[in-house]
Design a protein around this motif. Structure first.
Motif, PDB file in Angstrom:
ATOM      1  N   ASP A 381      -1.096 -11.514   4.524  1.00 22.86           N
ATOM      2  CA  ASP A 381      -0.011 -10.675   3.989  1.00 22.86           C
ATOM      3  C   ASP A 381      -0.555  -9.691   2.961  1.00 22.86           C
ATOM      4  O   ASP A 381      -0.168  -8.516   2.940  1.00 22.86           O
ATOM      5  N   GLY A 382      -1.436 -10.178   2.090  1.00 18.02           N
ATOM      6  CA  GLY A 382      -2.001  -9.301   1.073  1.00 18.02           C
ATOM      7  C   GLY A 382      -2.778  -8.154   1.688  1.00 18.02           C
ATOM      8  O   GLY A 382      -2.717  -7.018   1.198  1.00 18.02           O
ATOM      9  N   TRP A 383      -3.509  -8.435   2.781  1.00 13.72           N
ATOM     10  CA  TRP A 383      -4.266  -7.370   3.450  1.00 13.72           C
ATOM     11  C   TRP A 383      -3.334  -6.348   4.073  1.00 13.72           C
ATOM     12  O   TRP A 383      -3.550  -5.135   3.929  1.00 13.72           O
ATOM     13  N   VAL A 384      -2.277  -6.802   4.758  1.00 12.08           N
ATOM     14  CA  VAL A 384      -1.314  -5.878   5.369  1.00 12.08           C
ATOM     15  C   VAL A 384      -0.654  -5.019   4.293  1.00 12.08           C
ATOM     16  O   VAL A 384      -0.517  -3.792   4.440  1.00 12.08           O
ATOM     17  N   GLN A 385      -0.229  -5.633   3.208  1.00  8.60           N
ATOM     18  CA  GLN A 385       0.427  -4.880   2.148  1.00  8.60           C
ATOM     19  C   GLN A 385      -0.515  -3.886   1.495  1.00  8.60           C
ATOM     20  O   GLN A 385      -0.098  -2.796   1.085  1.00  8.60           O
ATOM     21  N   ALA A 393       1.706   7.916   4.421  1.00 10.46           N
ATOM     22  CA  ALA A 393       2.802   8.129   5.370  1.00 10.46           C
ATOM     23  C   ALA A 393       3.810   6.992   5.343  1.00 10.46           C
ATOM     24  O   ALA A 393       4.904   7.109   5.906  1.00 10.46           O
ATOM     25  N   ALA A 394       3.461   5.895   4.681  1.00  8.71           N
ATOM     26  CA  ALA A 394       4.359   4.740   4.616  1.00  8.71           C
ATOM     27  C   ALA A 394       5.416   4.969   3.544  1.00  8.71           C
ATOM     28  O   ALA A 394       5.190   5.710   2.576  1.00  8.71           O
ATOM     29  N   PRO A 395       6.599   4.353   3.659  1.00  9.06           N
ATOM     30  CA  PRO A 395       7.648   4.482   2.632  1.00  9.06           C
ATOM     31  C   PRO A 395       7.121   4.066   1.268  1.00  9.06           C
ATOM     32  O   PRO A 395       6.318   3.140   1.144  1.00  9.06           O
ATOM     33  N   SER A 396       7.601   4.730   0.247  1.00 10.67           N
ATOM     34  CA  SER A 396       7.096   4.476  -1.100  1.00 10.67           C
ATOM     35  C   SER A 396       7.615   3.170  -1.680  1.00 10.67           C
ATOM     36  O   SER A 396       6.994   2.584  -2.568  1.00 10.67           O
ATOM     37  N   ASN A 397       8.775   2.698  -1.226  1.00 15.01           N
ATOM     38  CA  ASN A 397       9.346   1.465  -1.754  1.00 15.01           C
ATOM     39  C   ASN A 397       8.508   0.278  -1.303  1.00 15.01           C
ATOM     40  O   ASN A 397       8.398   0.004  -0.119  1.00 15.01           O
ATOM     41  N   SER A 412       9.417  -2.391  10.033  1.00 18.22           N
ATOM     42  CA  SER A 412      10.198  -1.195   9.714  1.00 18.22           C
ATOM     43  C   SER A 412       9.339  -0.149   9.015  1.00 18.22           C
ATOM     44  O   SER A 412       9.484   1.063   9.271  1.00 18.22           O
ATOM     45  N   VAL A 413       8.436  -0.592   8.139  1.00 16.39           N
ATOM     46  CA  VAL A 413       7.530   0.342   7.471  1.00 16.39           C
ATOM     47  C   VAL A 413       6.607   1.003   8.490  1.00 16.39           C
ATOM     48  O   VAL A 413       6.377   2.216   8.457  1.00 16.39           O
ATOM     49  N   ALA A 414       6.037   0.210   9.400  1.00 12.46           N
ATOM     50  CA  ALA A 414       5.149   0.762  10.426  1.00 12.46           C
ATOM     51  C   ALA A 414       5.888   1.737  11.328  1.00 12.46           C
ATOM     52  O   ALA A 414       5.351   2.790  11.700  1.00 12.46           O
ATOM     53  N   SER A 431      -4.030   2.142   8.962  1.00 16.44           N
ATOM     54  CA  SER A 431      -2.799   2.720   8.430  1.00 16.44           C
ATOM     55  C   SER A 431      -1.650   1.815   8.832  1.00 16.44           C
ATOM     56  O   SER A 431      -1.809   0.937   9.698  1.00 16.44           O
ATOM     57  N   ALA A 432      -0.502   2.007   8.223  1.00 21.20           N
ATOM     58  CA  ALA A 432       0.665   1.206   8.590  1.00 21.20           C
ATOM     59  C   ALA A 432       1.008   1.405  10.056  1.00 21.20           C
ATOM     60  O   ALA A 432       1.337   0.455  10.778  1.00 21.20           O
ATOM     61  N   CYS A 433       0.902   2.667  10.528  1.00 20.28           N
ATOM     62  CA  CYS A 433       1.226   2.954  11.928  1.00 20.28           C
ATOM     63  C   CYS A 433       0.242   2.265  12.880  1.00 20.28           C
ATOM     64  O   CYS A 433       0.638   1.745  13.920  1.00 20.28           O
ATOM     65  N   SER A 434      -1.050   2.226  12.515  1.00 22.33           N
ATOM     66  CA  SER A 434      -2.053   1.644  13.413  1.00 22.33           C
ATOM     67  C   SER A 434      -1.884   0.136  13.560  1.00 22.33           C
ATOM     68  O   SER A 434      -2.395  -0.453  14.515  1.00 22.33           O
ATOM     69  N   LEU A 435      -1.159  -0.498  12.627  1.00 23.23           N
ATOM     70  CA  LEU A 435      -0.940  -1.942  12.704  1.00 23.23           C
ATOM     71  C   LEU A 435       0.331  -2.296  13.463  1.00 23.23           C
ATOM     72  O   LEU A 435       0.623  -3.477  13.664  1.00 23.23           O
TER      73      LEU A 435
END
Length: 455
Positions: A381-385, A393-397, A412-414, A431-435
């Motif tokens: 989880d820590g690695w993904v975050q 490009a990921a949401p700032s929240n 949802s972020v991806a 990147s978030a999209c690549s995951l």
């Protein structure tokens, strides 16, 4: 001597009425009373007949093996009759380090092709070859023990070792020891679950060198598949290798393909781990290079780092010494004696992580991931975050909404980072999209390995 005597007296009660077995036990008792070091008890073994050979069992301990095409007769020791099973069970563990009980191959049964170098490591070298009687291809591994191989035409070019080096360098002694242990462990797996490995044919000492032999299997390694998947931007090569149907009812498109491949690879990996545990073996080096895919099934190879961890006896295990590949090994680096089988399961999880997330499929990228993953406390989880936090490009929240699980939030972020489109197959940067592909599979749980198991 006292230990041998007690053992022999106990075995006499189990072998009563079986003359050959009783005789064997009496020899053991006599050796303990006279001179244990001057006697060699030849313990039993299970003989795995090479292709083209047929065997028949003689009473209490002799199996005669004859070549199928009129070849020479070979004899091996084999206790398999009913009256000897108790003796075999006890002696097999008691004398597991004795060379004489392991599966053997006649020294003239194999032609080694020294020009076909298939691989080498710190303690061993692997060549192609064939059985003399049948021309069947085999894999041949010799100990890198510094002893000259008089049959190798390029030995002097490959090895510049003199006698002093052999004496002073502990690697050479270890090479012989490790190959002997590997032979024993191959026998253990062949006895319990031969379906998870290429057929082990046995070992021999030839030209002063120790050799191990296996049946050659037409296959690809899991590492080969990772390379192809990375180049093609698709897991279709995995689906082809594992002979998966075009549609198994769990969705179409890239997402469905990823789920089917992940489910099958996870099933094969965990099934292999389960069978290794039943055999009492911790492989300790499960990685894509040591996993073959042949006829849609996964096969495990290279037991050079393995340890026999059965309850009644151990081999290849040293409490403060562990040969392993840090990229796939658990963080403790040493076997937990009470939960030794978990080592291979952890390695399976690391392989699945590489499979799930496309940017990790290239070898160099996976190596970089393991460094970051280890420094981050091996927290998935820590690695993904961390990847999400570094992606502009990921949401700032950075917090999941109330009532949403972490897995749902990752997805949802991806999705937002991808702009509602599927990730490009050529997208290799983290990147978030690549995951997204792997995150979707984990959250759906359709592959049978969801977040709870991976964590």
């Amino acid at each position: 001597g006292n230990t041998n005597a007690s053992f022999a007296l106990g075995m006499l009660r189990r072998c009563t009425g079986t003359g050959g077995c009783a005789l064997s036990v009496m020899v053991l008792l006599l050796s303990s009373l006279v001179a244990a070091t001057a006697w060699q008890i030849v313990p039993p073994a299970r003989f795995h007949a090479a292709p083209g050979l047929r065997s028949r069992t003689l009473p209490c301990g002799k199996s005669v093996q004859k070549a199928g095409a009129g070849g020479s007769t070979r004899i091996c020791d084999d206790v398999s009759t009913a009256g000897c099973r108790g003796l075999r069970s006890a002696v097999q563990d008691w004398s597991k380090h004795a060379d004489s009980h392991r599966t053997k191959v006649a020294d003239d049964a194999v032609d080694v092709d020294y020009g076909d170098i298939m691989g080498q490591g710190t303690y061993g070298e692997v060549f192609g070859g064939k059985l003399v009687d049948s021309d069947q291809r085999v894999v041949c591994k010799r100990a890198k023990d510094g002893v000259r191989d008089s049959a190798d035409p390029v030995w002097e070019l490959m090895h510049s070792v003199d006698f002093d080096d052999i004496v002073q360098d502990g690697r050479y002694a270890l090479a012989y020891k490790y190959l002997s242990t590997e032979s024993y462990i191959n026998d253990l797996v062949m006895d319990s679950h031969p379906e998870i490995m290429p057929q082990y044919l046995g070992r021999c000492d030839k030209f002063g060198k120790r050799w191990l032999y296996w049946e050659f299997v037409e296959s690809v390694t899991l590492e080969d598949l990772f390379v192809t998947a990375s180049e093609q931007g698709s897991l279709q090569c995995f689906a082809d290798a594992f002979r998966l149907p075009l549609d198994s009812g769990d969705g179409a498109g890239a997402g469905g393909l990823a789920a089917r491949v992940c489910r099958e690879v996870a099933r094969e990996l965990l099934s292999a781990c389960q069978r290794l545990a039943r055999a009492g073996v911790a492989h300790r080096d499960l990685k894509p290079q040591n996993l073959l895919v042949a006829q849609g099934k996964l096969l495990v190879i290279d037991f050079g780092s393995a340890a026999a961890m059965g309850k009644t006896g151990r081999a290849g295990y040293e409490k403060n010494r562990t040969p392993y590949d840090q990229r796939y090994a658990p963080p403790e680096g040493f076997i937990d004696e009470e939960a030794w089988s978990s080592w291979d399961v952890y390695s399976a999880g690391m392989i699945l992580a590489r499979l799930l997330f496309p940017p990790l499929r290239p070898a160099e990228a996976y190596d970089s991931f393991t460094v970051a993953f280890s420094s981050g406390g091996r927290d998935l989880d820590g690695w993904v975050q961390d990847v999400i936090d570094k992606d502009k490009a990921a949401p700032s929240n950075g917090d999941p909404p109330a009532g949403s699980s972490l897995g749902q939030w990752y997805c949802s972020v991806a999705e937002e980072a991808c702009g509602g489109r599927a990730p490009s197959p050529s997208l290799r940067a983290l990147s978030a999209c690549s995951l997204k592909e792997g995150l979707d599979v984990l959250e759906s749980g359709v592959c049978g390995v969801g977040w709870e198991v991976m964590r």
